[in-house]
Every structure is written in C-alpha cells, then in structure tokens.
Design a protein around this motif. Structure first.
Motif, PDB file in Angstrom:
ATOM      1  N   LYS A  85     130.736  97.427   7.296  1.00 42.47           N
ATOM      2  CA  LYS A  85     130.310  97.132   5.934  1.00 42.47           C
ATOM      3  C   LYS A  85     129.963  95.659   5.765  1.00 42.47           C
ATOM      4  O   LYS A  85     128.918  95.308   5.207  1.00 42.47           O
ATOM      5  CB  LYS A  85     131.398  97.528   4.937  1.00 42.47           C
ATOM      6  CG  LYS A  85     130.998  97.338   3.484  1.00 42.47           C
ATOM      7  CD  LYS A  85     132.094  97.835   2.552  1.00 42.47           C
ATOM      8  CE  LYS A  85     131.694  97.647   1.088  1.00 42.47           C
ATOM      9  NZ  LYS A  85     132.768  98.129   0.173  1.00 42.47           N
ATOM     10  N   VAL A  86     130.825  94.784   6.266  1.00 48.71           N
ATOM     11  CA  VAL A  86     130.586  93.340   6.156  1.00 48.71           C
ATOM     12  C   VAL A  86     129.391  92.937   7.015  1.00 48.71           C
ATOM     13  O   VAL A  86     128.550  92.130   6.594  1.00 48.71           O
ATOM     14  CB  VAL A  86     131.845  92.542   6.569  1.00 48.71           C
ATOM     15  CG1 VAL A  86     131.531  91.054   6.687  1.00 48.71           C
ATOM     16  CG2 VAL A  86     132.951  92.759   5.546  1.00 48.71           C
ATOM     17  N   ALA A  87     129.291  93.499   8.216  1.00 51.06           N
ATOM     18  CA  ALA A  87     128.165  93.174   9.101  1.00 51.06           C
ATOM     19  C   ALA A  87     126.841  93.548   8.449  1.00 51.06           C
ATOM     20  O   ALA A  87     125.866  92.780   8.504  1.00 51.06           O
ATOM     21  CB  ALA A  87     128.323  93.880  10.442  1.00 51.06           C
ATOM     22  N   LEU A  88     126.786  94.719   7.818  1.00 50.08           N
ATOM     23  CA  LEU A  88     125.563  95.129   7.133  1.00 50.08           C
ATOM     24  C   LEU A  88     125.250  94.216   5.955  1.00 50.08           C
ATOM     25  O   LEU A  88     124.089  93.904   5.684  1.00 50.08           O
ATOM     26  CB  LEU A  88     125.682  96.571   6.638  1.00 50.08           C
ATOM     27  CG  LEU A  88     125.372  97.693   7.622  1.00 50.08           C
ATOM     28  CD1 LEU A  88     125.461  99.039   6.916  1.00 50.08           C
ATOM     29  CD2 LEU A  88     124.009  97.516   8.266  1.00 50.08           C
ATOM     30  N   SER A  89     126.290  93.762   5.258  1.00 45.49           N
ATOM     31  CA  SER A  89     126.089  92.859   4.131  1.00 45.49           C
ATOM     32  C   SER A  89     125.478  91.540   4.596  1.00 45.49           C
ATOM     33  O   SER A  89     124.549  91.010   3.975  1.00 45.49           O
ATOM     34  CB  SER A  89     127.416  92.594   3.418  1.00 45.49           C
ATOM     35  OG  SER A  89     127.237  91.718   2.324  1.00 45.49           O
ATOM     36  N   VAL A  90     125.998  91.019   5.711  1.00 41.58           N
ATOM     37  CA  VAL A  90     125.464  89.766   6.266  1.00 41.58           C
ATOM     38  C   VAL A  90     124.005  89.951   6.658  1.00 41.58           C
ATOM     39  O   VAL A  90     123.147  89.103   6.348  1.00 41.58           O
ATOM     40  CB  VAL A  90     126.304  89.315   7.484  1.00 41.58           C
ATOM     41  CG1 VAL A  90     125.616  88.145   8.189  1.00 41.58           C
ATOM     42  CG2 VAL A  90     127.706  88.910   7.049  1.00 41.58           C
ATOM     43  N   LEU A  91     123.700  91.056   7.328  1.00 40.31           N
ATOM     44  CA  LEU A  91     122.338  91.296   7.797  1.00 40.31           C
ATOM     45  C   LEU A  91     121.395  91.697   6.663  1.00 40.31           C
ATOM     46  O   LEU A  91     120.177  91.643   6.824  1.00 40.31           O
ATOM     47  CB  LEU A  91     122.347  92.374   8.886  1.00 40.31           C
ATOM     48  CG  LEU A  91     123.035  91.941  10.189  1.00 40.31           C
ATOM     49  CD1 LEU A  91     123.232  93.127  11.117  1.00 40.31           C
ATOM     50  CD2 LEU A  91     122.236  90.846  10.886  1.00 40.31           C
ATOM     51  N   SER A  92     121.962  92.112   5.529  1.00 43.22           N
ATOM     52  CA  SER A  92     121.139  92.367   4.343  1.00 43.22           C
ATOM     53  C   SER A  92     120.701  91.065   3.704  1.00 43.22           C
ATOM     54  O   SER A  92     119.637  90.980   3.088  1.00 43.22           O
ATOM     55  CB  SER A  92     121.915  93.208   3.324  1.00 43.22           C
ATOM     56  OG  SER A  92     122.138  94.520   3.791  1.00 43.22           O
ATOM     57  N   THR A  93     121.535  90.037   3.857  1.00 47.06           N
ATOM     58  CA  THR A  93     121.292  88.741   3.214  1.00 47.06           C
ATOM     59  C   THR A  93     120.508  87.788   4.103  1.00 47.06           C
ATOM     60  O   THR A  93     119.648  87.041   3.632  1.00 47.06           O
ATOM     61  CB  THR A  93     122.637  88.098   2.822  1.00 47.06           C
ATOM     62  OG1 THR A  93     123.375  89.010   2.009  1.00 47.06           O
ATOM     63  CG2 THR A  93     122.422  86.798   2.056  1.00 47.06           C
ATOM     64  N   LEU A  94     120.806  87.812   5.407  1.00 49.22           N
ATOM     65  CA  LEU A  94     120.185  86.874   6.349  1.00 49.22           C
ATOM     66  C   LEU A  94     119.491  87.625   7.473  1.00 49.22           C
ATOM     67  O   LEU A  94     120.036  88.593   8.011  1.00 49.22           O
ATOM     68  CB  LEU A  94     121.245  85.948   6.955  1.00 49.22           C
ATOM     69  CG  LEU A  94     122.061  85.086   5.982  1.00 49.22           C
ATOM     70  CD1 LEU A  94     123.185  84.380   6.730  1.00 49.22           C
ATOM     71  CD2 LEU A  94     121.171  84.075   5.295  1.00 49.22           C
ATOM     72  N   SER A  95     118.306  87.173   7.852  1.00 49.13           N
ATOM     73  CA  SER A  95     117.628  87.722   9.027  1.00 49.13           C
ATOM     74  C   SER A  95     118.363  87.218  10.271  1.00 49.13           C
ATOM     75  O   SER A  95     119.143  86.258  10.203  1.00 49.13           O
ATOM     76  CB  SER A  95     116.177  87.247   9.067  1.00 49.13           C
ATOM     77  OG  SER A  95     116.127  85.845   9.327  1.00 49.13           O
ATOM     78  N   PRO A  96     118.141  87.833  11.430  1.00 52.53           N
ATOM     79  CA  PRO A  96     118.772  87.331  12.651  1.00 52.53           C
ATOM     80  C   PRO A  96     118.517  85.842  12.889  1.00 52.53           C
ATOM     81  O   PRO A  96     119.421  85.107  13.273  1.00 52.53           O
ATOM     82  CB  PRO A  96     118.130  88.198  13.748  1.00 52.53           C
ATOM     83  CG  PRO A  96     117.891  89.502  13.070  1.00 52.53           C
ATOM     84  CD  PRO A  96     117.438  89.119  11.682  1.00 52.53           C
ATOM     85  N   ALA A  97     117.288  85.382  12.650  1.00 48.31           N
ATOM     86  CA  ALA A  97     116.973  83.960  12.844  1.00 48.31           C
ATOM     87  C   ALA A  97     117.735  83.095  11.861  1.00 48.31           C
ATOM     88  O   ALA A  97     118.271  82.041  12.223  1.00 48.31           O
ATOM     89  CB  ALA A  97     115.471  83.729  12.703  1.00 48.31           C
ATOM     90  N   GLU A  98     117.799  83.512  10.604  1.00 51.69           N
ATOM     91  CA  GLU A  98     118.532  82.744   9.586  1.00 51.69           C
ATOM     92  C   GLU A  98     120.019  82.695   9.903  1.00 51.69           C
ATOM     93  O   GLU A  98     120.673  81.665   9.714  1.00 51.69           O
ATOM     94  CB  GLU A  98     118.302  83.359   8.211  1.00 51.69           C
ATOM     95  CG  GLU A  98     116.896  83.158   7.676  1.00 51.69           C
ATOM     96  CD  GLU A  98     116.605  83.981   6.443  1.00 51.69           C
ATOM     97  OE1 GLU A  98     115.674  83.629   5.702  1.00 51.69           O
ATOM     98  OE2 GLU A  98     117.303  84.997   6.210  1.00 51.69           O
ATOM     99  N   LEU A  99     120.559  83.801  10.395  1.00 52.22           N
ATOM    100  CA  LEU A  99     121.972  83.840  10.750  1.00 52.22           C
ATOM    101  C   LEU A  99     122.256  82.924  11.935  1.00 52.22           C
ATOM    102  O   LEU A  99     123.240  82.174  11.935  1.00 52.22           O
ATOM    103  CB  LEU A  99     122.378  85.277  11.072  1.00 52.22           C
ATOM    104  CG  LEU A  99     123.843  85.522  11.447  1.00 52.22           C
ATOM    105  CD1 LEU A  99     124.785  84.968  10.396  1.00 52.22           C
ATOM    106  CD2 LEU A  99     124.086  87.022  11.647  1.00 52.22           C
ATOM    107  N   ALA A 100     121.390  82.966  12.948  1.00 49.39           N
ATOM    108  CA  ALA A 100     121.558  82.078  14.114  1.00 49.39           C
ATOM    109  C   ALA A 100     121.491  80.618  13.684  1.00 49.39           C
ATOM    110  O   ALA A 100     122.283  79.782  14.151  1.00 49.39           O
ATOM    111  CB  ALA A 100     120.483  82.372  15.156  1.00 49.39           C
ATOM    112  N   ASN A 101     120.570  80.289  12.784  1.00 52.26           N
ATOM    113  CA  ASN A 101     120.448  78.917  12.296  1.00 52.26           C
ATOM    114  C   ASN A 101     121.690  78.491  11.529  1.00 52.26           C
ATOM    115  O   ASN A 101     122.185  77.363  11.692  1.00 52.26           O
ATOM    116  CB  ASN A 101     119.224  78.789  11.384  1.00 52.26           C
ATOM    117  CG  ASN A 101     117.918  78.815  12.152  1.00 52.26           C
ATOM    118  OD1 ASN A 101     117.879  78.504  13.338  1.00 52.26           O
ATOM    119  ND2 ASN A 101     116.841  79.207  11.487  1.00 52.26           N
TER     120      ASN A 101
END
Length: 206
Positions: A85-101
C-alpha cells in the motif's frame, strides 16, 4: 506466476483496472500514475505484473514499466514499514526518476508528499535505498552522481552554491540540480558559481 499481461482494458477503478486477456478478466492493482496513463476502456495495454500469493488470495499489481515494478519491489524488500500500500502510494506520487532523485538528494520531504507516508518512513526510504538509487534511476541516471554528492554535502562549492541559489529562487532542488548539471556540461568543471547560476537560469527558462 504472472509477470506480464497484454490485453484490452475492460474497466478502470480508483485503485485498479481489469485487463481482458482472451476473455479472462485480470484485476490489477495499480499506482495512480499507471491508471492515469491508461488510454481508456477498450484500448490495448501491456502491464508488468508483480504477483502476490497468500493463503487466502492471489493479488496482481500492475505497472506501465519494468522500472516502476522494480521500485515497487525495492521499497518493500529494503525498507522496514513499507508494504504494498505504501509502495503504491509513493509510486503514485513520484515517478521512478523523481524517486531516485529524491533519494540521491536526501529529500525526505519530497517522499513524504505521498499520502500515508510519514516523515520517519520517508527518511528510512532515502537512507535505506541510497546505494540502490543509481542502478534504478532510469532517465535520471545522467545526473544521479551529482545529486548524490549534493545529498552528501560532497559537491564542489560552486556547484552547491549554484544549486542553493536556484533553490532559493523557488525551484525544487531536483530542478535546480538538473539545471546546474546541464550548465556544467556547457561551462566545464572549473566554472564558478555565478556562471553556473546564469547558465542554470537559461536552462530553467527553456
């Protein structure tokens, strides 16, 4: 084990979609980004699938890219307190590139924007995944090294000063770092802060 589905979008819900594959409808739980990217009911789509098998259920999680699926796995397998649930929430908010940054810059506040992700969990994400971000940066790979230096306060003073100056003008640290990285390519490694700020502003104005 299902790893990928290619079929026709039969339904799009708030947190899932149904993909018709040869007359069988598969329910795939997806991030908001993946659902938004779907072109509508009746269109053909390919989803990369993560299959969860429990004693009482089988659940499919669908993603538009293999990289997004890898981040879904990384978040759960490497960060305490992060489930599907939390992982999906993070990926709903940030793209993979944004998350890596965000991880490279140690920007826990950026990660904490995801609904249901508190400050402590966000800090664990940027700490625990620090060494893994470069390998899963995707389109952010070219600038991830510079951002990690900034996050570790190891960047050259002119670079750090230029990023700080652009951030003070209201740009996010990610945007500022991207602009300064582009400026460095033009001006060279020995450029002073003033030059990097000027060229960085030109990049941001494009």
């Amino acid at each position: 084990m299902i790893g990928k589905l290619k079929g026709i979008v039969d339904e799009i819900g708030e947190d899932h979609c149904i993909i018709d594959v040869g007359g069988v409808g598969y329910v795939a739980h997806c991030s908001a980004r993946t659902l938004t990217a779907l072109e509508g009911v009746g269109t053909v789509v390919t989803l990369f699938i993560e299959t969860y098998v429990r004693e009482d259920m089988i659940r499919l999680y669908g993603f538009r890219s293999a990289l997004e699926r890898e981040w879904f796995r990384l978040l759960q397998n490497n960060v305490q307190g992060v489930g599907a649930k939390v992982a999906l929430s993070v990926l709903s908010t940030l793209s993979p590139a944004e998350l890596a940054n965000a991880i490279a810059l140690k920007d826990a506040a950026m990660v904490a924007r995801a609904p249901g992700v508190g400050r402590k969990v966000a800090e664990r994400i940027v700490t625990e995944l620090k060494s893994k971000a470069p390998a899963y940066a995707g389109e952010a790979a070219q600038t991830i090294g510079l951002k990690q230096d900034l996050g570790e306060n190891a960047a050259p003073a002119p670079v750090a000063d230029a990023v700080s100056a652009l951030a003070n003008l209201g740009y996010s640290r990610d945007m500022a770092a991207n602009a300064v990285a582009a400026a460095l390519k033009t001006a060279g490694e020995g450029a002073d802060a003033g030059t990097l700020i000027r060229l960085g502003l030109k990049e941001l104005a494009r």
